[in-house]
Write a protein that holds these residues in place. Sequence first.
Motif, PDB file in Angstrom:
ATOM      1  N   ILE A   1       5.804   5.245 -45.148  1.00 11.83           N
ATOM      2  CA  ILE A   1       6.061   6.622 -44.723  1.00 11.83           C
ATOM      3  C   ILE A   1       5.405   6.849 -43.371  1.00 11.83           C
ATOM      4  O   ILE A   1       4.177   6.799 -43.238  1.00 11.83           O
ATOM      5  CB  ILE A   1       5.508   7.635 -45.750  1.00 11.83           C
ATOM      6  N   ASN A   2       6.206   7.065 -42.344  1.00 11.42           N
ATOM      7  CA  ASN A   2       5.702   7.309 -40.989  1.00 11.42           C
ATOM      8  C   ASN A   2       5.856   8.790 -40.685  1.00 11.42           C
ATOM      9  O   ASN A   2       6.918   9.261 -40.276  1.00 11.42           O
ATOM     10  CB  ASN A   2       6.476   6.466 -39.976  1.00 11.42           C
ATOM     11  N   ALA A   3       4.757   9.533 -40.888  1.00 14.95           N
ATOM     12  CA  ALA A   3       4.806  10.983 -40.714  1.00 14.95           C
ATOM     13  C   ALA A   3       4.974  11.377 -39.249  1.00 14.95           C
ATOM     14  O   ALA A   3       5.628  12.383 -38.943  1.00 14.95           O
ATOM     15  CB  ALA A   3       3.538  11.614 -41.289  1.00 14.95           C
ATOM     16  N   ASP A   4       4.391  10.591 -38.344  1.00  7.69           N
ATOM     17  CA  ASP A   4       4.479  10.930 -36.918  1.00  7.69           C
ATOM     18  C   ASP A   4       5.919  10.853 -36.412  1.00  7.69           C
ATOM     19  O   ASP A   4       6.379  11.726 -35.677  1.00  7.69           O
ATOM     20  CB  ASP A   4       3.589   9.993 -36.098  1.00  7.69           C
ATOM     21  N   ARG A   5       6.621   9.798 -36.816  1.00 11.80           N
ATOM     22  CA  ARG A   5       8.013   9.620 -36.379  1.00 11.80           C
ATOM     23  C   ARG A   5       9.001  10.275 -37.335  1.00 11.80           C
ATOM     24  O   ARG A   5      10.192  10.331 -37.063  1.00 11.80           O
ATOM     25  CB  ARG A   5       8.333   8.134 -36.267  1.00 11.80           C
ATOM     26  N   GLN A   6       8.486  10.756 -38.472  1.00 15.00           N
ATOM     27  CA  GLN A   6       9.306  11.411 -39.498  1.00 15.00           C
ATOM     28  C   GLN A   6      10.440  10.491 -39.984  1.00 15.00           C
ATOM     29  O   GLN A   6      11.606  10.886 -40.051  1.00 15.00           O
ATOM     30  CB  GLN A   6       9.865  12.740 -38.980  1.00 15.00           C
ATOM     31  N   VAL A   7      10.061   9.265 -40.335  1.00 11.25           N
ATOM     32  CA  VAL A   7      11.015   8.304 -40.882  1.00 11.25           C
ATOM     33  C   VAL A   7      10.354   7.556 -42.032  1.00 11.25           C
ATOM     34  O   VAL A   7       9.126   7.502 -42.143  1.00 11.25           O
ATOM     35  CB  VAL A   7      11.500   7.277 -39.826  1.00 11.25           C
ATOM     36  N   VAL A   8      11.181   6.979 -42.887  1.00  7.42           N
ATOM     37  CA  VAL A   8      10.708   6.090 -43.939  1.00  7.42           C
ATOM     38  C   VAL A   8      11.289   4.710 -43.667  1.00  7.42           C
ATOM     39  O   VAL A   8      12.474   4.582 -43.333  1.00  7.42           O
ATOM     40  CB  VAL A   8      11.115   6.596 -45.344  1.00  7.42           C
ATOM     41  N   LEU A   9      10.452   3.682 -43.783  1.00  4.08           N
ATOM     42  CA  LEU A   9      10.895   2.309 -43.599  1.00  4.08           C
ATOM     43  C   LEU A   9      11.261   1.727 -44.955  1.00  4.08           C
ATOM     44  O   LEU A   9      10.433   1.663 -45.863  1.00  4.08           O
ATOM     45  CB  LEU A   9       9.792   1.467 -42.946  1.00  4.08           C
TER      46      LEU A   9
ATOM     47  N   LEU B   1      13.025  11.504 -42.400  1.00  6.40           N
ATOM     48  CA  LEU B   1      12.273  12.291 -43.375  1.00  6.40           C
ATOM     49  C   LEU B   1      12.242  13.746 -42.912  1.00  6.40           C
ATOM     50  O   LEU B   1      11.836  14.031 -41.779  1.00  6.40           O
ATOM     51  CB  LEU B   1      10.839  11.773 -43.503  1.00  6.40           C
ATOM     52  N   SER B   2      12.628  14.645 -43.778  1.00  7.84           N
ATOM     53  CA  SER B   2      12.589  16.061 -43.425  1.00  7.84           C
ATOM     54  C   SER B   2      11.154  16.574 -43.527  1.00  7.84           C
ATOM     55  O   SER B   2      10.344  16.040 -44.291  1.00  7.84           O
ATOM     56  CB  SER B   2      13.492  16.867 -44.357  1.00  7.84           C
ATOM     57  N   PRO B   3      10.804  17.620 -42.771  1.00  8.77           N
ATOM     58  CA  PRO B   3       9.462  18.203 -42.886  1.00  8.77           C
ATOM     59  C   PRO B   3       9.147  18.668 -44.308  1.00  8.77           C
ATOM     60  O   PRO B   3       8.006  18.574 -44.757  1.00  8.77           O
ATOM     61  CB  PRO B   3       9.525  19.390 -41.911  1.00  8.77           C
ATOM     62  N   LYS B   4      10.169  19.138 -45.041  1.00  9.69           N
ATOM     63  CA  LYS B   4       9.939  19.609 -46.412  1.00  9.69           C
ATOM     64  C   LYS B   4       9.534  18.470 -47.336  1.00  9.69           C
ATOM     65  O   LYS B   4       8.635  18.626 -48.172  1.00  9.69           O
ATOM     66  CB  LYS B   4      11.205  20.286 -46.956  1.00  9.69           C
ATOM     67  N   ILE B   5      10.168  17.305 -47.175  1.00 14.51           N
ATOM     68  CA  ILE B   5       9.819  16.179 -48.047  1.00 14.51           C
ATOM     69  C   ILE B   5       8.438  15.638 -47.681  1.00 14.51           C
ATOM     70  O   ILE B   5       7.689  15.185 -48.554  1.00 14.51           O
ATOM     71  CB  ILE B   5      10.895  15.071 -47.986  1.00 14.51           C
TER      72      ILE B   5
END
Length: 361
Positions: A230-238, A252-256
């Motif tokens: 989970i990459n919160a800075d880039r808002q993506v999941v690998l 990744l949405s801000p809500k998730i």
Amino acid sequence: MLQNQIKKAYFYASIYAKIMKWTAKIIKHRGERRIAVTFEKTPWNIDKMRDFPGSAWSNSLKVWHLPASPDNLRIFNLQTEFTPQRLEVERFRQWLRSRRYSENTVRTYCEALMTFLKFFGDMPTSDMTDDDVVYFNNEYVLKNKFSASYQNQVVNAIKLYFQTIENRKIDIGKIHRPKNPKNLPNVLSKSEIKEILSCQANIKHRAMLSMIYSCGLRRSELLALKPQDINADRQVVLIRQAKGRKDRIAPLSPKILTLLREYYRYYRPEIYLFEGRTPGEPYDARSLSEVLRVAVTKAGIDKPVTLHWLRHSYATHLLESGTDLRYIQEILGHNSSRTTEIYTHVSTRSIQMVKSPFDDL
């Protein structure tokens, strides 16, 4: 040179196991037949156990275990538990794993091969011909009215087995290969998705189902996730080594992210993002399906909803919101755009723009 070294280490480890009188038995671990080995847990013994290819420690069972290969079975005098058919299947299993087939494919192909070999009883595989495969197809698969996809899986497994283990080809042209029916994906409305997710009082259950829908994940992809994916800075999941042995990313949405942070503060998983009762072990796939079933019932939705419906719904809702089909293909990890194009047949965005001539009557 390396192969000789491995064989030598394996040989000495097997001799040591016999001298020290290690005990072993056949077990089933994560749906796979393994050999559980019991011995005094000294550093020396553990080092020798690690010399066996494929050895592993199970936190849940608290035991070392090995692949149930023909060689390992002979070492521990367990070969009598295997029929000739099962030994052939084990040879096939080892070949598939050496070529790094996914565990789902290994399991599916081995089960299909076992069904085929059992059908002919004690007939040696060396005596089997194309006609035997055709007979099996007609007298077992078609008579029992198995699906077209199952029929193709069995044929693929038999073909690969004879090409690799028996080193001879089966003429697949003689065998009926049905076309899989072109079924449209099942899709839920956004309001139905919201009802299912809002029914979850347990934050772990809500986070798991929300991740599948919000990122278009397969069940296996969700359960393989780790916190570092989970990459919160880039808002993506690998998504690592998914279907087809490919890595990909999904937004990744801000809500998730907010939901995941809340979940993580409460549960603090050790290895996998979503773990079951045993720390360090991934959440059970069947339990996750049961979580969804309960949620669907609570939401009052009278449909046979599966986890894959959430993935289909995600893709369809993206398309309806105007997302380019090419981006949806990348997010879902489809090899071909033709696979992704199926969602155009269930999207209502274009259909709703068509005016029925009935309105003009």
